[in-house]
Write an enzyme that holds these catalytic residues in place. Structure first.
Site, PDB file in Angstrom:
ATOM      1  N   LYS A 134       5.850   3.630   4.045  1.00 11.98           N
ATOM      2  CA  LYS A 134       4.738   4.572   4.177  1.00 11.98           C
ATOM      3  C   LYS A 134       5.255   6.020   4.242  1.00 11.98           C
ATOM      4  O   LYS A 134       6.452   6.251   4.128  1.00 11.98           O
ATOM      5  CB  LYS A 134       3.903   4.209   5.411  1.00 11.98           C
ATOM      6  CG  LYS A 134       3.393   2.752   5.398  1.00 11.98           C
ATOM      7  CD  LYS A 134       2.335   2.486   4.337  1.00 11.98           C
ATOM      8  CE  LYS A 134       2.075   1.016   4.071  1.00 11.98           C
ATOM      9  NZ  LYS A 134       1.452   0.252   5.134  1.00 11.98           N
ATOM     10  N   HIS A 135       4.347   6.977   4.456  1.00 17.42           N
ATOM     11  CA  HIS A 135       4.742   8.390   4.338  1.00 17.42           C
ATOM     12  C   HIS A 135       5.782   8.836   5.354  1.00 17.42           C
ATOM     13  O   HIS A 135       6.644   9.646   5.041  1.00 17.42           O
ATOM     14  CB  HIS A 135       3.516   9.292   4.423  1.00 17.42           C
ATOM     15  CG  HIS A 135       2.692   9.253   3.184  1.00 17.42           C
ATOM     16  ND1 HIS A 135       1.766   8.277   2.952  1.00 17.42           N
ATOM     17  CD2 HIS A 135       2.673  10.049   2.104  1.00 17.42           C
ATOM     18  CE1 HIS A 135       1.208   8.488   1.773  1.00 17.42           C
ATOM     19  NE2 HIS A 135       1.735   9.555   1.233  1.00 17.42           N
TER      20      HIS A 135
END
Ligand SMILES: *Cc1c(COP(=O)(O)O)cnc(C)c1O
Length: 397
Positions: A196-197
């Site tokens: 994820k980010h």
């Protein structure tokens, strides 16, 4: 001249597999974690609250509640909203299973809405069709990092007295009409899994402006135990009360130190993701067989994923074969996702199956996620472009 595919004995575009996503860990991340290890706090200490504050500030909400992972964040939402047996919650068919599982954890029933074929975002028109007197909430997913059509979803939720939850696990750094992802729905969830980010190993967060819901979720993540200060004074300093059945969904100070350090770099990383996406958009703009998902100008995309569809009838191979061919070229393509209502568990437990969400089912046969992560070099990006051209040329009619 068509180049020989690596799958058929040709030379691969890359010797080593380029993954579709991966974390970026710098020296400052390592330093931040080492400092915490020396501080004496390992699990719930002051850094959890600090991570919650900087995260809430970034997103623009009053509250942020940190938990052990994105799935726990979703579960905390269905718990805090009081979802229970007899309740229905509408979710998109095209998402990770956890978006629906969190409803089942609470005894509720997930009802699958179809997605729009151009964006694979939940289709508000189909959501409306799926509303019954038992519907309590909608969980929208910002698929690939693109914000949903929140104008329509917020109107629908308000007019039908439903709670809107955003599963924003793909969307940290995305924006919709001047608001950050996480500040649009009543509750929003994030994951800090390494793809994820930002990464904390495992980790999750819920953002909201509702302090009562935030308080409930803080109790929920700690076994349902409250440590009310007045009560503690009255009963002695050891006293705590378990007021409801909760879970151990706590996150550690070590993870939160990493989260704080990672969040500082998020804007730069999202900018790089957008750059990579722009290159793909340009390179595939006129491709007869490869169609990137449509981007709605109402939102600002955070590009957790870069998803393309293989245009039916344009290649002599199906998605399965193109997938294998690209893997053999050293490109770690992925498929996000098998529609949730097609998983055996949902088919047998809830009687779902093929035909329920035709747009998601058709898309599933055609989609590929291309590698996209901030530390990809321009050379990596061009390897992907080259491999996609090589494979599609080999399979052209
Ligand atoms: C990653 C993800 C989750 C779950 O997050 P975990 O931290 O892996 O539990 C939930 N929903 C979506 C859409 C996700 O991408």
């Amino acid at each position: 001249m068509v180049e020989q595919l690596a799958m058929h004995g040709g030379r691969p575009v890359r010797a080593q597999l380029l993954p579709y996503g991966r974390q970026t860990i710098d020296d400052d991340d390592i330093a931040a974690m080492s400092a915490i290890l020396r501080s004496g706090w390992l699990t719930t200490g002051p850094t959890v609250g600090e991570f919650e504050r900087v995260f809430a500030d970034f997103v623009g909400t009053r509250e942020a509640v940190a938990v052990s992972n994105g799935t726990a964040a979703l579960h905390a939402c269905t718990y805090a909203l009081g979802i229970g047996p007899g309740d229905e919650v509408i979710v998109p068919a095209m998402t990770f299973a956890a978006t629906a599982n969190c409803i089942v954890y609470q005894g509720g029933k997930p009802v699958f809405a179809d997605v729009h074929p151009d964006t694979l975002l939940i289709d508000p028109i189909d959501v409306e069709k799926k509303i019954t007197p038992r519907t309590r909430a909608i969980i929208a997913v910002d698929y690939a990092g693109q914000p949903c059509n929140y104008d329509a979803l917020l109107d629908l939720a308000a007019s039908r007295n439903l709670t809107l939850v955003a599963d924003a696990c793909h969307a940290l750094g995305a924006e919709f009409k001047g608001k950050q992802a996480g500040a649009i729905a009543r509750l929003s969830t994030f994951s800090f899994h390494p793809v994820k980010h930002i990464a904390t190993g495992e980790g999750g967060m819920i953002t909201t402006d509702d302090s009562d819901l935030a308080q409930k979720m803080r109790t929920f993540r700690n076994h349902g135990i409250t440590t009310d200060h007045r009560k503690r004074e009255r009963m002695g300093t050891w006293a705590y009360e378990m007021v409801d059945l909760g879970y151990n969904y706590r996150i550690t100070d070590i993870q939160c130190a990493l989260g704080i350090s990672q969040l500082k770099k998020l804007p730069r990383w999202v900018t790089r993701r957008r750059e990579i996406a722009r290159t793909y958009q340009e390179r595939f703009a006129n491709h007869p067989a490869v169609l990137p998902l449509k981007v709605d100008p109402a939102g600002v995309h955070a590009y957790h994923l870069f998803v393309v569809r293989l245009v039916p009838g344009r290649l002599k191979a199906d998605r399965r074969e193109v997938f294998s061919a690209l893997r053999a070229e050293g490109i770690g393509v992925q498929v996000h996702y098998i529609p949730v209502h097609l998983h055996p568990y949902y088919q047998s437990r809830f009687g779902t199956g093929p035909g329920l969400c035709p747009n998601a089912e058709t898309a599933y046969e055609q989609i590929l996620s291309l590698p996209i992560f901030p530390s990809m070099t321009d050379a990596d990006v061009y390897d992907v472009v080259r491999a996609v051209h090589k494979v599609t040329q080999a399979y052209a009619h």
